[in-house]
Design a protein around this motif. Sequence first.
Motif, PDB file in Angstrom:
ATOM      1  N   LYS A 205      41.573  35.009  30.026  1.00  0.00           N
ATOM      2  CA  LYS A 205      42.773  34.942  29.172  1.00  0.00           C
ATOM      3  C   LYS A 205      42.410  34.498  27.761  1.00  0.00           C
ATOM      4  N   ARG A 206      41.517  33.529  27.673  1.00  0.00           N
ATOM      5  CA  ARG A 206      41.116  33.006  26.361  1.00  0.00           C
ATOM      6  C   ARG A 206      40.339  34.049  25.554  1.00  0.00           C
ATOM      7  N   GLU A 207      39.448  34.781  26.201  1.00  0.00           N
ATOM      8  CA  GLU A 207      38.582  35.720  25.493  1.00  0.00           C
ATOM      9  C   GLU A 207      39.215  37.091  25.272  1.00  0.00           C
ATOM     10  N   ASN A 208      40.140  37.498  26.123  1.00  0.00           N
ATOM     11  CA  ASN A 208      40.850  38.768  25.971  1.00  0.00           C
ATOM     12  C   ASN A 208      39.890  39.919  25.670  1.00  0.00           C
ATOM     13  N   ALA A 209      38.929  40.097  26.545  1.00  0.00           N
ATOM     14  CA  ALA A 209      37.896  41.128  26.351  1.00  0.00           C
ATOM     15  C   ALA A 209      38.436  42.526  26.657  1.00  0.00           C
ATOM     16  N   ASP A 210      37.684  43.507  26.208  1.00  0.00           N
ATOM     17  CA  ASP A 210      38.023  44.904  26.466  1.00  0.00           C
ATOM     18  C   ASP A 210      37.367  45.415  27.747  1.00  0.00           C
ATOM     19  N   ILE A 211      36.197  44.866  28.059  1.00  0.00           N
ATOM     20  CA  ILE A 211      35.444  45.291  29.239  1.00  0.00           C
ATOM     21  C   ILE A 211      34.866  44.052  29.918  1.00  0.00           C
ATOM     22  N   TYR A 212      35.001  44.015  31.253  1.00  0.00           N
ATOM     23  CA  TYR A 212      34.445  42.931  32.057  1.00  0.00           C
ATOM     24  C   TYR A 212      33.455  43.557  33.040  1.00  0.00           C
ATOM     25  N   CYS A 213      32.223  43.075  33.030  1.00  0.00           N
ATOM     26  CA  CYS A 213      31.180  43.536  33.946  1.00  0.00           C
ATOM     27  C   CYS A 213      30.894  42.380  34.898  1.00  0.00           C
ATOM     28  N   LEU A 214      31.280  42.541  36.148  1.00  0.00           N
ATOM     29  CA  LEU A 214      31.264  41.430  37.088  1.00  0.00           C
ATOM     30  C   LEU A 214      30.332  41.687  38.260  1.00  0.00           C
ATOM     31  N   GLN A 215      29.549  40.672  38.584  1.00  0.00           N
ATOM     32  CA  GLN A 215      28.669  40.732  39.739  1.00  0.00           C
ATOM     33  C   GLN A 215      29.245  39.833  40.827  1.00  0.00           C
ATOM     34  N   GLU A 216      28.880  40.128  42.072  1.00  0.00           N
ATOM     35  CA  GLU A 216      29.364  39.421  43.263  1.00  0.00           C
ATOM     36  C   GLU A 216      30.880  39.525  43.395  1.00  0.00           C
ATOM     37  N   ALA A 217      31.439  40.653  42.978  1.00  0.00           N
ATOM     38  CA  ALA A 217      32.850  40.935  43.233  1.00  0.00           C
ATOM     39  C   ALA A 217      32.968  41.369  44.689  1.00  0.00           C
ATOM     40  N   SER A 218      34.124  41.148  45.291  1.00  0.00           N
ATOM     41  CA  SER A 218      34.310  41.481  46.702  1.00  0.00           C
ATOM     42  C   SER A 218      35.590  42.265  46.917  1.00  0.00           C
ATOM     43  N   HIS A 219      35.559  43.075  47.964  1.00  0.00           N
ATOM     44  CA  HIS A 219      36.725  43.854  48.369  1.00  0.00           C
ATOM     45  C   HIS A 219      36.864  43.663  49.875  1.00  0.00           C
ATOM     46  N   GLY A 220      37.243  42.436  50.251  1.00  0.00           N
ATOM     47  CA  GLY A 220      37.234  42.030  51.644  1.00  0.00           C
ATOM     48  C   GLY A 220      38.413  42.510  52.464  1.00  0.00           C
ATOM     49  N   GLY A 221      38.302  42.286  53.760  1.00  0.00           N
ATOM     50  CA  GLY A 221      39.343  42.668  54.699  1.00  0.00           C
ATOM     51  C   GLY A 221      40.399  41.590  54.864  1.00  0.00           C
ATOM     52  N   ALA A 222      41.456  41.920  55.603  1.00  0.00           N
ATOM     53  CA  ALA A 222      42.596  41.023  55.779  1.00  0.00           C
ATOM     54  C   ALA A 222      42.229  39.711  56.471  1.00  0.00           C
ATOM     55  N   ASP A 223      41.177  39.728  57.279  1.00  0.00           N
ATOM     56  CA  ASP A 223      40.788  38.530  58.012  1.00  0.00           C
ATOM     57  C   ASP A 223      39.824  37.638  57.229  1.00  0.00           C
ATOM     58  N   GLN A 224      39.613  37.946  55.970  1.00  0.00           N
ATOM     59  CA  GLN A 224      38.637  37.197  55.177  1.00  0.00           C
ATOM     60  C   GLN A 224      39.333  36.285  54.159  1.00  0.00           C
ATOM     61  N   PRO A 225      38.657  35.218  53.757  1.00  0.00           N
ATOM     62  CA  PRO A 225      39.228  34.286  52.787  1.00  0.00           C
ATOM     63  C   PRO A 225      39.616  34.977  51.479  1.00  0.00           C
ATOM     64  N   LEU A 226      40.581  34.408  50.793  1.00  0.00           N
ATOM     65  CA  LEU A 226      41.110  34.978  49.553  1.00  0.00           C
ATOM     66  C   LEU A 226      40.034  35.234  48.515  1.00  0.00           C
ATOM     67  N   ARG A 227      39.010  34.406  48.469  1.00  0.00           N
ATOM     68  CA  ARG A 227      37.966  34.597  47.456  1.00  0.00           C
ATOM     69  C   ARG A 227      37.199  35.903  47.633  1.00  0.00           C
ATOM     70  N   PHE A 228      37.287  36.520  48.817  1.00  0.00           N
ATOM     71  CA  PHE A 228      36.630  37.801  49.058  1.00  0.00           C
ATOM     72  C   PHE A 228      37.526  38.996  48.723  1.00  0.00           C
ATOM     73  N   HIS A 229      38.617  38.749  48.010  1.00  0.00           N
ATOM     74  CA  HIS A 229      39.563  39.806  47.629  1.00  0.00           C
ATOM     75  C   HIS A 229      39.634  39.942  46.105  1.00  0.00           C
ATOM     76  N   THR A 230      38.528  39.774  45.437  1.00  0.00           N
ATOM     77  CA  THR A 230      38.546  39.757  43.973  1.00  0.00           C
ATOM     78  C   THR A 230      38.967  41.087  43.364  1.00  0.00           C
ATOM     79  N   VAL A 231      38.624  42.207  43.959  1.00  0.00           N
ATOM     80  CA  VAL A 231      39.016  43.501  43.388  1.00  0.00           C
ATOM     81  C   VAL A 231      40.542  43.604  43.358  1.00  0.00           C
ATOM     82  N   ASP A 232      41.189  43.334  44.486  1.00  0.00           N
ATOM     83  CA  ASP A 232      42.657  43.405  44.546  1.00  0.00           C
ATOM     84  C   ASP A 232      43.313  42.366  43.645  1.00  0.00           C
ATOM     85  N   ARG A 233      42.747  41.183  43.570  1.00  0.00           N
ATOM     86  CA  ARG A 233      43.325  40.132  42.737  1.00  0.00           C
ATOM     87  C   ARG A 233      43.227  40.498  41.250  1.00  0.00           C
TER      88      ARG A 233
END
Length: 100
Positions: free
Chosen positions: A25-53
Amino acid sequence: MKIKIISLNLVEGGIFWDNILELFKRENADIYCLQEASHGGADQPLRFHTVDRFRKVFPDFYFEYTPEMYQIWPKNDSEWPNAAGNAGNLIISRFPFNSQ
């Protein structure tokens, strides 16, 4: 034209989620390049849902996600027993991707 790019390792899908959002929010970038992003399943902790979040945080941006590994946490990890996540790279861009 100036373009602001942020590259960041999210650390296990985003265990520092609030700090990450504050930075973005502070930096308001145009492009974010992220490593260790996750697209987890319904039975997984919220931190593994970064793509959807991030899709909720950046509804007007474009997304490209590539899973690089499937990680299974040790059964003796009391905090996240049997949790797994598709860890990979995520690019979030204000600009559309060129498919050529």
